[in-house]
Structure formats: structure tokens, C-alpha cells
Motif scaffolding. Structure first.
Motif, PDB file in Angstrom:
ATOM      1  N   SER A  52       0.805  -1.220   0.000  1.00 46.93           N
ATOM      2  CA  SER A  52       0.000   0.000   0.000  1.00 46.93           C
ATOM      3  C   SER A  52       0.841   1.273   0.000  1.00 46.93           C
ATOM      4  O   SER A  52       0.334   2.341   0.295  1.00 46.93           O
ATOM      5  CB  SER A  52      -0.915   0.007   1.226  1.00 46.93           C
ATOM      6  OG  SER A  52      -0.127  -0.020   2.418  1.00 46.93           O
ATOM      7  N   SER A  64       2.898   7.533   2.090  1.00 45.71           N
ATOM      8  CA  SER A  64       1.938   6.910   2.998  1.00 45.71           C
ATOM      9  C   SER A  64       1.964   5.404   2.807  1.00 45.71           C
ATOM     10  O   SER A  64       2.377   4.891   1.764  1.00 45.71           O
ATOM     11  CB  SER A  64       0.513   7.440   2.748  1.00 45.71           C
ATOM     12  OG  SER A  64       0.013   6.958   1.523  1.00 45.71           O
ATOM     13  N   GLY A  66      -0.382   1.773   4.584  1.00 43.44           N
ATOM     14  CA  GLY A  66      -1.403   1.302   5.514  1.00 43.44           C
ATOM     15  C   GLY A  66      -0.876   0.171   6.363  1.00 43.44           C
ATOM     16  O   GLY A  66      -0.029  -0.614   5.930  1.00 43.44           O
ATOM     17  N   VAL A 138      -3.574   8.171  10.500  1.00 44.98           N
ATOM     18  CA  VAL A 138      -4.967   8.510  10.231  1.00 44.98           C
ATOM     19  C   VAL A 138      -5.831   7.244  10.327  1.00 44.98           C
ATOM     20  O   VAL A 138      -5.573   6.271   9.609  1.00 44.98           O
ATOM     21  CB  VAL A 138      -5.105   9.132   8.823  1.00 44.98           C
ATOM     22  CG1 VAL A 138      -6.551   9.506   8.533  1.00 44.98           C
ATOM     23  CG2 VAL A 138      -4.177  10.337   8.677  1.00 44.98           C
ATOM     24  N   ALA A 140      -8.480   4.549   9.526  1.00 44.05           N
ATOM     25  CA  ALA A 140      -9.133   4.155   8.275  1.00 44.05           C
ATOM     26  C   ALA A 140      -9.658   2.731   8.445  1.00 44.05           C
ATOM     27  O   ALA A 140      -8.962   1.766   8.122  1.00 44.05           O
ATOM     28  CB  ALA A 140      -8.157   4.249   7.111  1.00 44.05           C
ATOM     29  N   GLY A 141     -10.859   2.593   9.001  1.00 46.00           N
ATOM     30  CA  GLY A 141     -11.425   1.269   9.248  1.00 46.00           C
ATOM     31  C   GLY A 141     -10.563   0.502  10.232  1.00 46.00           C
ATOM     32  O   GLY A 141     -10.192   1.034  11.285  1.00 46.00           O
ATOM     33  N   HIS A 143      -7.547  -0.282   9.831  1.00 42.31           N
ATOM     34  CA  HIS A 143      -6.161   0.087   9.526  1.00 42.31           C
ATOM     35  C   HIS A 143      -5.876   1.516   9.986  1.00 42.31           C
ATOM     36  O   HIS A 143      -6.782   2.247  10.383  1.00 42.31           O
ATOM     37  CB  HIS A 143      -5.901   0.003   8.021  1.00 42.31           C
ATOM     38  CG  HIS A 143      -5.620  -1.374   7.538  1.00 42.31           C
ATOM     39  ND1 HIS A 143      -6.528  -2.411   7.651  1.00 42.31           N
ATOM     40  CD2 HIS A 143      -4.529  -1.892   6.926  1.00 42.31           C
ATOM     41  CE1 HIS A 143      -6.003  -3.504   7.147  1.00 42.31           C
ATOM     42  NE2 HIS A 143      -4.792  -3.223   6.687  1.00 42.31           N
ATOM     43  N   ARG A 144      -4.626   1.884   9.885  1.00 40.97           N
ATOM     44  CA  ARG A 144      -4.202   3.269  10.001  1.00 40.97           C
ATOM     45  C   ARG A 144      -3.398   3.586   8.749  1.00 40.97           C
ATOM     46  O   ARG A 144      -2.617   2.755   8.281  1.00 40.97           O
ATOM     47  CB  ARG A 144      -3.324   3.512  11.240  1.00 40.97           C
ATOM     48  CG  ARG A 144      -4.021   3.302  12.563  1.00 40.97           C
ATOM     49  CD  ARG A 144      -5.156   4.307  12.761  1.00 40.97           C
ATOM     50  NE  ARG A 144      -5.852   4.135  14.016  1.00 40.97           N
ATOM     51  CZ  ARG A 144      -6.936   3.379  14.203  1.00 40.97           C
ATOM     52  NH1 ARG A 144      -7.438   2.700  13.183  1.00 40.97           N
ATOM     53  NH2 ARG A 144      -7.519   3.289  15.365  1.00 40.97           N
ATOM     54  N   ILE A 145      -3.600   4.774   8.227  1.00 42.11           N
ATOM     55  CA  ILE A 145      -2.780   5.277   7.135  1.00 42.11           C
ATOM     56  C   ILE A 145      -1.693   6.116   7.790  1.00 42.11           C
ATOM     57  O   ILE A 145      -1.987   7.086   8.489  1.00 42.11           O
ATOM     58  CB  ILE A 145      -3.590   6.148   6.154  1.00 42.11           C
ATOM     59  CG1 ILE A 145      -4.802   5.389   5.618  1.00 42.11           C
ATOM     60  CG2 ILE A 145      -2.688   6.661   5.033  1.00 42.11           C
ATOM     61  CD1 ILE A 145      -4.480   4.112   4.882  1.00 42.11           C
TER      62      ILE A 145
END
Length: 174
Positions: A52, A64, A66, A138, A140-141, A143-145
Motif C-alpha cells: 500500500s 503513505s 497502511g 490517520v 481508516a477502518g 487500519h491506520r494510514i
């Protein structure tokens, strides 16, 4: 002359509703470069295979990636000030598999690595590597970005990139 398929008639008969399985099925068709992300944890180095990885900005240089919050590397990455980003070559399929395998001794033999800038584990023999300062994490569901700013790196490794496609590691074809 070769016939070009009519896109209007090549659609699936019944679109599938959104689901984790649909997302996985679609992204198995997306070829992605393979990277290993590393960090220094309280108990030692951690790392994981990532497909990712994305370039976000040239000015400042940001990228970035994930990471799942259930990943064994997440506790260290969640607290790390710096991370390592390694672009793998087609000769490193086993390294990619080791860093993707749950419970593997990722930094034991035969993995060759050293402590790099900011104490970040840097893998040997990769096509390129970066050490980055974590800028943000950040939600994100599940996950983290992670957004990270490039601090230092080396793009001079040799070889061709490793890819991930259809659930397996592969190489570019000419």
C-alpha cells in the motif's frame, strides 16, 4: 486484424455488493510494488510487508502506507517517531514472504540488516530505502494510514522491482 472486445457486453451479469471479499478480489487484479516497512520497537526491530506504499507529495517529500491495527508490528509503528521504507527487488521474494508471515523471525538469519539513521532497521540488498519521520497516523477502518516525511535514503540498489499480483509475488515481464 484482432477484434477488440465490446466493453458494453463484457460486464458481469450481476454486480456484487460491497464486502471485504469483493475488495480483496478486485485488488488481487491490481499489481502493486512490494515494500517492507520497519521500525524500532521497545522489544527490538519490527517490520511487515506492504503493498500500500504511495508517494503523497514531492514538496515536502511525503509518503503513505497502511497497516492493520491487529498487526504484530502496529504497537511499535503506533509509537515510532521514524520508520524505514524498503523497495524490494524481484530477487527478494523470500524476504517479502518472511515479513508477510505471521509469527516469523523477521530479523533473524537469513535477513541481513543494520541499524540505520534514527535507529531504524535498514535492510540490506534492497533496490532503495528511506528513513522517514512519522507525520500522522490517520484512522481508516481496521487500519491506520501512516503519513511520513522522508529524512534520508538511498535509491542506488540494482535490479528490477518485486510485484504482488493475484495473491503471489512475481516479477515484471518484458
Amino acid at each position: 486484424m484482432t477484434a477488440t472486445p465490446d466493453l458494453a457486453t463484457s460486464r458481469p451479469a450481476t454486480p456484487r455488493p460491497a464486502s471485504p471479499d469483493l475488495l480483496r478480489a478486485v485488488f488481487r487484479r491490481h499489481a502493486a510494488g512490494v515494500a517492507v516497512i520497519t521500525a524500532r520497537g521497545a522489544a527490538g526491530p519490527v517490520g511487515f510487508t506492504a503493498t500500500s506504499l504511495t508517494s503523497v507529495s514531492a514538496e515536502p517529500p511525503l509518503l503513505s502506507f497502511g497497516i492493520g491495527t491487529g498487526a504484530s508490528s502496529w504497537p511499535a509503528v503506533s509509537e515510532a517517531d521514524h520508520v524505514g521504507v524498503h523497495i524490494l527487488g524481484e530477487h527478494q521474494q523470500e524476504l517479502a514472504a518472511t515479513f508477510a508471515r505471521s509469527g516469523a523471525d523477521r530479523f533473524g538469519a537469513p535477513t541481513a540488516w543494520r541499524e540505520g539513521p534514527q535507529g531504524v532497521p535498514v535492510l540490506d540488498g534492497v533496490l532503495a530505502w528511506l528513513v522517514c519521520r512519522v507525520h500522522a497516523r490517520v484512522p481508516a477502518g481496521d487500519h491506520r494510514i501512516v503519513l511520513a516525511e522522508v529524512v534520508v535514503g538511498d535509491p542506488t540498489g540494482t535490479g528490477r522491482p518485486l510485484l504482488y499480483h493475484q495473491g503471489r509475488f512475481t516479477a515484471l515481464r518484458d
